[in-house]
Motif scaffolding. Structure first.
Motif, PDB file in Angstrom:
ATOM      1  N   ILE A 136      -4.482   8.471  10.175  1.00 57.37           N
ATOM      2  CA  ILE A 136      -4.633   7.054   9.822  1.00 57.37           C
ATOM      3  C   ILE A 136      -5.739   6.875   8.776  1.00 57.37           C
ATOM      4  CG2 ILE A 136      -6.269   6.500  11.682  1.00 57.37           C
ATOM      5  CD1 ILE A 136      -4.673   3.875  12.053  1.00 57.37           C
ATOM      6  N   ALA A 169      -3.322   8.301  -2.441  1.00 58.80           N
ATOM      7  CA  ALA A 169      -4.644   8.900  -2.697  1.00 58.80           C
ATOM      8  C   ALA A 169      -4.639  10.419  -2.550  1.00 58.80           C
ATOM      9  CB  ALA A 169      -5.701   8.278  -1.771  1.00 58.80           C
ATOM     10  N   VAL A 199     -10.782   1.024  -2.357  1.00 51.92           N
ATOM     11  CA  VAL A 199     -10.012   1.410  -3.528  1.00 51.92           C
ATOM     12  C   VAL A 199      -9.913   2.934  -3.651  1.00 51.92           C
ATOM     13  CG1 VAL A 199      -9.898   1.301  -6.043  1.00 51.92           C
ATOM     14  CG2 VAL A 199     -10.635  -0.684  -4.738  1.00 51.92           C
ATOM     15  N   ALA A 252      -9.665   5.385  -1.701  1.00 53.15           N
ATOM     16  CA  ALA A 252      -8.670   6.109  -0.911  1.00 53.15           C
ATOM     17  C   ALA A 252      -7.321   5.387  -0.919  1.00 53.15           C
ATOM     18  CB  ALA A 252      -9.160   6.307   0.503  1.00 53.15           C
ATOM     19  N   GLY A 253      -7.082   4.581  -1.925  1.00 52.43           N
ATOM     20  CA  GLY A 253      -5.774   3.958  -2.041  1.00 52.43           C
ATOM     21  C   GLY A 253      -5.634   2.635  -1.317  1.00 52.43           C
ATOM     22  N   GLY A 254      -6.754   2.076  -0.850  1.00 51.05           N
ATOM     23  CA  GLY A 254      -6.677   0.740  -0.256  1.00 51.05           C
ATOM     24  C   GLY A 254      -6.758  -0.318  -1.337  1.00 51.05           C
ATOM     25  N   ASP A 255      -6.739  -1.569  -0.933  1.00 58.00           N
ATOM     26  CA  ASP A 255      -6.753  -2.642  -1.910  1.00 58.00           C
ATOM     27  C   ASP A 255      -7.573  -3.808  -1.364  1.00 58.00           C
ATOM     28  OD1 ASP A 255      -6.311  -4.596  -3.722  1.00 58.00           O
ATOM     29  OD2 ASP A 255      -4.132  -4.413  -3.760  1.00 58.00           O
ATOM     30  N   GLY A 315     -12.685   3.970  10.304  1.00 58.19           N
ATOM     31  CA  GLY A 315     -12.677   4.679   9.031  1.00 58.19           C
ATOM     32  C   GLY A 315     -11.350   4.705   8.298  1.00 58.19           C
ATOM     33  N   THR A 316     -10.502   3.688   8.484  1.00 54.67           N
ATOM     34  CA  THR A 316      -9.264   3.639   7.700  1.00 54.67           C
ATOM     35  C   THR A 316      -9.561   3.082   6.307  1.00 54.67           C
ATOM     36  OG1 THR A 316      -8.794   1.469   8.575  1.00 54.67           O
ATOM     37  CG2 THR A 316      -7.792   3.345   9.707  1.00 54.67           C
ATOM     38  N   HIS A 317      -8.535   3.060   5.461  1.00 58.38           N
ATOM     39  CA  HIS A 317      -8.764   2.657   4.072  1.00 58.38           C
ATOM     40  C   HIS A 317      -7.813   1.568   3.619  1.00 58.38           C
ATOM     41  CE1 HIS A 317     -11.656   5.830   3.576  1.00 58.38           C
ATOM     42  NE2 HIS A 317     -10.800   6.668   4.121  1.00 58.38           N
ATOM     43  N   PHE A 318      -7.773   0.478   4.387  1.00 59.47           N
ATOM     44  CA  PHE A 318      -6.938  -0.633   3.942  1.00 59.47           C
ATOM     45  C   PHE A 318      -7.520  -1.281   2.693  1.00 59.47           C
ATOM     46  CE2 PHE A 318      -5.561  -0.449   8.354  1.00 59.47           C
ATOM     47  CZ  PHE A 318      -4.197  -0.562   8.196  1.00 59.47           C
ATOM     48  N   GLY A 346      -4.502   4.608   1.896  1.00 62.30           N
ATOM     49  CA  GLY A 346      -4.000   3.265   2.131  1.00 62.30           C
ATOM     50  C   GLY A 346      -2.604   3.297   2.733  1.00 62.30           C
ATOM     51  N   LEU A 352       0.800  -1.233   0.000  1.00 60.98           N
ATOM     52  CA  LEU A 352       0.000   0.000   0.000  1.00 60.98           C
ATOM     53  C   LEU A 352       0.828   1.276   0.000  1.00 60.98           C
ATOM     54  CD1 LEU A 352      -2.774  -1.003   2.589  1.00 60.98           C
ATOM     55  CD2 LEU A 352      -2.950  -1.010   0.107  1.00 60.98           C
ATOM     56  N   ASN A 374       0.109   3.979  -2.480  1.00 58.19           N
ATOM     57  CA  ASN A 374      -1.283   4.386  -2.664  1.00 58.19           C
ATOM     58  C   ASN A 374      -1.624   5.525  -1.711  1.00 58.19           C
ATOM     59  OD1 ASN A 374      -1.098   2.148  -4.250  1.00 58.19           O
ATOM     60  ND2 ASN A 374      -2.559   0.923  -3.105  1.00 58.19           N
TER      61      ASN A 374
END
Lengths: 101, 201, 648
Positions: free
Chosen positions: B126, B51, C260, C262-265, C254-257, B130, B46, B49
Motif C-alpha cells: 500500500i 512511481a 507527488v 511517489a505518484g500521489g496528487d 505512510g501511503t502516498h495519496f 499512488g 492515480l 502514477n
C-alpha cells in the motif's frame, strides 16, 4: 403471518445465470477480440451496468414496498452523484496544468 | 409500533418501523454509492502514477480474479434464495442458504487475502505508489465491508435460531441481504474498471 | 513519549487553559456529586433517546463550542490589531485559525442547526419522535466525543495547524510531523459518521412520519429545508469520509495519496475536500433559510410568499451545490474550460438564492410586522447576507478570482455569508423556539442588547476585511509591517470583535437572567404562530402530541386556531408508544473516542485492544430487542389537563 407461498425462484436463477454469462462475455470481449481499447471499455462498462441492474431489480427488488418509487429516485440520484464525482474529478485533475505526468 | 398484519405484504414490510428501517437502509446504500464512487474516482486519477513500482497488468492474475468474482456472484444468488426461503416462512431454508452465503463470502475473503499477499511479494504494498495506495484502499474497503457483513449476518443467525422468523428478524435478514447484494454490485465495477481495465489498457 | 511531549508545555496561555480545564472538570464533578445528580444525569440525559433532549444537548454543546471558537477569533483579532505585535507567535496563530475554522463550522454551526432540527422537526410534522431515536442519540454522542477529542488537542499533543482546509502537502507528515493533524483527521471522521446517521434519520423521519394530510406541498418551510439539508449530508459526507481516510492512511501508515514524489496528487485532496466542502456550506445555510422563513411568516402575520418557488429553489440549490466545488481552487491551474464551467454553475446558484431573498421581502410587504428579537435577527440577515452573496458572485468569476483568491476579501465574504446565514439564524431560532424547549421566553429587553451589539460588532469586524483584502492582505498572515495602510482597518476590526463578543456575553446573561426571572405563564402559543409545534404544550411533553393532529393545509395550526379546532377530545386519547432509553449510544460514542485518541497518538496496539469496546457496543445493539413502553391514557389525560384545562 404471510400465507402466500412463493414457487420456484425463477427470477433469482435467471439473474444468476445472466450475471455469470455477462461476466464471461466481458472477459471474452476484453481478451479475445481485436476491438480498440476504447470500444472494449465501452462494451464491458455497459455490461457492468447491466449486471448492476440485474442485482438491483432481480435480487434486491428495488421497486418493492411502499417506497419503491423513492428507492428508485434515491438510486438514480446516487448514480448522478457517482458520475459527477468520477468524471468531475478526472476532468478537474487531469486537464490543464494540474495534470501530473 | 403497532403491527398491522396483512396476508399479501412480506413480513419484513409489515410494521411502519420496519418500512422505515428498510427505507433508511436504502438511503444508506445511496451514501455507500457515493463513498465507493469517491474511491473509484481517486483510483482513476492515480492509477497511472506507479512511481516506478508495479503496474496493474503486471500483477493481476485473471484466473484468481475470476474465481473471486464467481464466488461473490454465487453468494449473492444464494443470499437471494435465503430471502426466498424466508418469504416462504422456512426457517431451515433461510438458515441453510444464509450459511451457504457466508461460506462463499469466506471463500472470497480467503482468495482476496491470498491475492494481497501475492501483490506484496511482487513488491506492490500500500506504501509503494499512488496507484497501489488507491488500489488497496478501494479493494480493502470492499473487503472490509464483506468481512463486516459476514460477522453481522452470523450474529443474525444466532438471533434467528433463538427467535425464529418474526417481523423483526425478517426485517434484519432482508436488510442484510440488501447489503450483501450491494457488495456484489460494487465488486462488478471493481472487476470491470480495475481488473479488466488494468489488464486491457 | 515523555510526559512533556504528551502535554503541550511552554506557553503561559495554554498553561492557564490547562489549569482552568482541570479545575472546571473537578468543579463540575464535585458539583454533580454534591447535588447527588449523577443518577438523574444518566437516566434523564446521557441515555435519553428523546429528540427534544438530544436537541438541547446539541445546542448546549454548540454554545460551548461557539465560546471556544470565539476566543480563538478574538485572539486572532488581538494579534493583528497592530502591526508587528508579538502577542502570539506564527505557530500559535496557525493553530488558532485552524481550530477556529474547524470548530465554528463543524462543532458550532452543525450542532446548533442539527440541535434545532432535532427539537423542532418531529414537532413540526406532528410526529412523536424521529424515525430512529437510538441512532439519533448515537449521532449526538459521536459528535460530542469528536468535539471533545478535537478540543483536547491544544492541551494534549498539540493543535492541528494546517488550516481548516488542511491542504496537502502542508498537512502531510513531512511538513506537519506532530500529532495535531491526526486529531483533525480522526475527530472529523468520528463526527462525520454521526452526521451521516443524522442525515439518514431525518430523511426517513420527514418522508415517513408526517401527520396525516401533510402532503409534500403542505410541509412547513423549515421541514423542507431540513429534508434537503439531510439529502445533501448523505450525498456529501461519504466523500469527506474517504478524503479523511486517505489523510489518515498518509499520515499514520505512510501511503502516498497526496505525495507527488511517489505518484500521489495533493490536488486530489483539494478536489475531494471541496467536493464535500461546498455542499457543506449549503448543509449549514439551508436549515437557516428555513428558520428565517418560519420566523418571518410568523412575525409578519402572513403566510410565506411564493411557497412553491421557495421549495423549487431549495431543491435547485441542493442539485447545483454538487456542481460548483472547483470555485474554491480556480488558481490551481485548471484548464480554461474547467474554470469556465464552474464559474457558470457558481453564478447559477445565485439565482435560486436570489429568489429566496425576494420571497422573504414580499412576505414582509404589507405584513403587520412585530419586531420581536427573532424577527430582528431575520431582518438583519437579509441585507448582511446579501453583501455576502454579492461578493460571492464577484469571487465566482474565475478571472477576477485570481485577484481575490486567499485574500482577506475572501475571508470577509464567507464570514458575511456564514454569520448572517447561520449564526443570525441560530439566534433567531433560539429566541423563537426557546419557549418550546424550556417553557419561558428569553428576555426581549436583554435580547435587544444582544442583537445590536452583535450586529454592529459583526459589521465592524468584517467590513474592514473587504478593504484590506483588496489592498492585498492575504489570509492567515499572523503579522504585518507598518505603513501598508492596513493598521486603521484592522484596528477597527479588532474593536468590532470585542463589541461582537459583548453581544455574545449579553446572550449568555440573557439565558441566565431568563432562567431565573422570566415569567412561566406564557401559554402554549406565545408568538401566535402558524405551525404544528405550537399545537401542543409549551414546553412540549415527552410524548409530543396526545393525539396526532390532522393537517388540511399549509400553516395548519393557524388554520386550526381560526376554525377553533385546537381542543382535544378525551375519547381520542389512546396509549402512546415510546422508545426506551439506551446505554449503547453513549457507550459507543465513548468507545469511538477512546480508539480515536489512541489512533491520534499512533498507539496501534492500544487502539486495536480498545476497539473491542466498539464491537461490544455494536453486538449489544444488535441483540437489543427492547420494544419500548406505552404511556397509559390516564397519564396523558393528566398531563393534557394541566395546560388545557378540561378536555372536551
Amino acid at each position: 403471518m404471510t400465507t402466500v407461498k412463493h414457487g420456484f425462484p425463477w427470477n433469482h436463477l435467471i439473474g444468476f445465470v445472466l450475471s455469470i454469462l455477462l461476466t464471461l462475455f466481458a472477459v471474452f470481449i476484453a481478451f479475445e477480440t481485436d476491438f480498440s481499447k476504447t470500444v472494449i471499455m465501452w462494451v464491458i462498462g455497459t455490461l457492468a451496468i447491466f449486471q448492476a441492474l440485474i442485482q438491483l431489480f432481480m435480487f434486491m427488488h428495488i421497486t418493492e414496498g411502499k417506497e419503491g418509487m423513492l428507492n428508485v429516485i434515491n438510486i438514480i440520484y446516487s448514480i448522478f452523484l457517482a458520475l459527477v464525482i468520477v468524471f468531475g474529478s478526472i476532468w478537474v485533475l487531469t486537464s490543464g496544468h494540474s495534470a501530473i505526468h | 409500533m403497532t403491527a398491522h398484519t396483512s396476508a399479501n405484504v412480506p413480513l419484513e414490510y409489515q410494521t411502519n418501523q420496519n418500512q422505515m428501517n428498510i427505507l433508511g437502509f436504502w438511503i444508506f446504500l445511496g451514501a455507500e454509492i457515493v463513498l465507493f464512487s469517491t474511491l473509484f474516482a481517486s483510483y482513476f486519477v492515480l492509477e497511472h502514477n506507479t512511481a516506478g513500482g508495479p503496474v496493474g497488468h503486471e500483477i493481476f492474475i485473471l484466473k484468481d480474479v475470476l474465481i473471486e468474482t464467481f464466488l461473490l456472484l454465487t453468494s449473492s444468488f444464494t443470499c437471494g434464495l435465503a430471502i426466498h426461503a424466508m418469504r416462504n416462512n422456512s426457517k431451515n431454508g433461510l438458515m441453510f442458504w444464509t450459511i451457504i452465503t457466508l461460506l462463499f463470502g469466506l471463500g472470497f475473503l480467503y482468495m482476496e487475502i491470498n491475492e494481497f499477499i501475492h501483490y506484496i511479494h511482487e513488491g506492490a504494498t500500500i506504501q509503494t505508489s499512488g496507484f497501489t495506495a488507491a488500489f488497496f484502499t478501494l479493494l480493502g474497503t470492499h473487503g472490509a465491508h464483506v468481512s463486516f457483513g459476514i460477522v453481522w449476518i452470523a450474529l443474525l443467525l444466532i438471533q434467528l435460531a433463538k427467535r425464529g422468523i418474526t417481523q423483526v428478524t425478517a426485517r434484519k435478514f432482508f436488510i442484510a441481504s440488501l447489503y450483501w447484494h450491494f457488495l456484489d454490485v460494487v465488486w462488478i465495477f471493481i472487476f470491470t474498471f480495475v481488473y479488466l481495465k488494468g489488464m486491457v489498457m | 513519549m515523555s510526559l512533556d511531549e504528551f502535554f503541550v508545555t511552554g506557553d503561559p496561555l495554554i498553561l492557564a487553559s490547562q489549569i482552568a480545564i482541570g479545575l472546571t472538570m473537578i468543579g463540575l464533578i464535585a458539583l454533580v456529586t454534591y447535588l447527588k445528580r449523577w443518577k438523574w444525569l444518566w437516566s434523564e440525559w446521557f441515555t435519553t433517546v428523546d429528540h427534544k433532549k438530544i436537541g438541547i444537548m446539541y445546542i448546549l454543546a454548540g454554545v460551548l463550542m461557539f465560546f471556544r471558537g470565539g476566543v480563538d477569533g478574538l485572539m486572532m483579532k488581538a494579534q493583528t490589531s497592530r502591526p508587528n505585535l508579538e502577542f502570539l507567535d506564527a505557530q500559535h496563530y496557525d493553530e488558532i485559525f485552524t481550530t477556529h475554522g474547524v470548530i465554528m463550522i463543524l462543532f458550532m454551526a452543525m450542532p446548533m442547526l442539527i440541535g434545532i432540527m432535532n427539537v423542532v422537526i418531529p414537532l413540526q410534522i406532528g410526529a412523536r419522535d424521529v424515525a430512529f431515536p437510538k441512532l439519533n442519540a448515537l449521532s449526538f454522542w459521536l459528535f460530542f466525543v469528536a468535539a471533545m477529542l478535537f478540543n483536547v488537542s491544544f492541551v494534549i499533543g498539540g493543535s492541528p495547524d494546517a488550516g481548516w482546509t488542511s491542504y496537502f502537502p502542508l498537512a502531510g507528515k513531512e511538513f506537519t510531523p506532530g500529532v495535531g493533524n491526526n486529531y483533525y483527521a480522526i475527530a472529523l471522521q468520528i463526527a462525520g459518521i454521526g452526521t451521516l446517521a443524522t442525515g439518514i434519520n431525518f430523511i426517513v423521519t420527514i418522508v415517513k412520519m408526517r401527520a396525516p394530510g401533510m402532503t409534500w406541498m403542505k410541509m412547513p418551510m423549515f421541514t423542507w429545508t431540513s429534508l434537503v439539508t439531510s439529502i445533501i449530508i448523505v450525498a456529501a459526507f461519504p466523500i469527506f469520509t474517504v478524503a479523511l481516510a486517505y489523510m489518515t492512511l498518509d499520515r499514520l501508515f505512510g501511503t502516498h495519496f497526496f505525495t507527488v514524489a511517489a505518484g500521489g496528487d495533493p490536488m486530489l485532496w483539494l478536489n475531494l475536500f471541496w467536493l464535500w466542502g461546498h455542499p457543506e456550506v449549503y448543509i449549514v445555510v439551508l436549515p437557516a433559510f428555513g428558520m428565517f422563513s418560519e420566523v418571518i411568516a410568523t412575525f409578519a402575520r402572513k403566510n410565506l410568499y411564493g411557497y412553491k418557488s421557495m421549495v423549487f429553489s431549495v431543491v435547485g440549490i441542493a442539485f447545483l451545490s454538487m456542481l460548483v466545488w472547483v470555485h474554491h481552487f480556480y488558481t490551481m491551474g485548471n484548464s480554461a474550460s474547467v474554470n469556465t464551467v464552474f464559474s457558470l454553475t457558481t453564478m447559477m446558484i445565485a439565482i435560486p438564492t436570489g429568489v429566496k431573498i425576494f420571497n422573504w421581502l414580499f412576505t414582509l410587504r404589507k405584513g403587520r410586522i412585530e419586531f420581536s428579537n427573532a424577527m430582528l435577527w431575520s431582518l438583519a440577515f437579509i441585507p448582511c447576507f446579501t453583501i455576502g452573496g454579492v461578493t460571492g458572485v464577484m469571487l465566482a468569476m474565475a478571472a477576477a478570482d485570481y485577484q481575490y483568491h486567499n485574500t482577506m476579501f475572501l475571508v470577509a465574504h464567507f464570514h458575511y455569508v456564514l454569520i448572517p446565514g447561520v449564526v443570525f439564524a441560530v439566534f433567531a431560532g433560539l429566541y423563537y423556539w426557546w419557549p418550546k424547549m424550556f417553557g419561558f421566553k428569553l428576555s426581549e429587553k436583554i435580547g435587544k442588547w444582544h442583537f445590536w451589539l452583535f450586529v454592529i460588532g459583526f459589521n465592524l469586524t468584517f467590513m474592514p476585511m473587504f478593504f484590506v483584502g483588496l489592498d492585498g492582505m492575504s489570509r492567515r498572515m499572523y503579522t504585518y509591517s507598518e505603513g501598508l495602510g492596513w493598521e486603521g482597518w484592522l484596528g477597527f476590526s479588532a474593536v468590532g470583535s470585542i463589541v461582537m463578543a459583548a453581544g455574545f456575553a449579553a446572550l449568555c446573561y440573557n439565558i441566565y437572567w431568563s432562567f431565573r426571572y422570566a415569567p412561566r405563564d406564557i401559554g402554549n402559543d406565545p408568538w401566535n404562530a402558524r405551525t404544528l409545534e405550537w399545537a401542543t404544550a409549551t414546553p412540549a411533553p415527552h410524548y409530543n402530541f396526545a393525539k396526532i393532529p390532522e393537517v388540511t393545509r399549509l400553516d395548519p395550526y393557524w388554520d386550526m386556531k381560526k376554525k377553533g379546532e385546537t381542543g382535544l377530545k378525551k375519547s381520542d386519547l389512546k396509549p402512546v408508544h415510546m422508545p426506551s432509553n439506551s446505554w449503547t449510544p453513549i457507550f459507543l460514542g465513548v468507545a469511538f473516542g477512546v480508539v480515536g485518541f489512541f489512533l491520534v497518538f499512533e498507539w496501534f496496539t492500544l487502539a486495536i485492544i480498545s476497539s473491542i469496546g466498539i464491537i461490544i457496543g455494536l453486538v449489544a445493539n444488535s441483540f437489543d430487542y427492547d420494544e419500548g413502553y406505552h404511556i397509559p391514557v390516564e397519564e396523558l389525560e393528566e398531563e393534557e389537563r394541566a395546560w388545557r384545562g378540561d378536555l372536551k
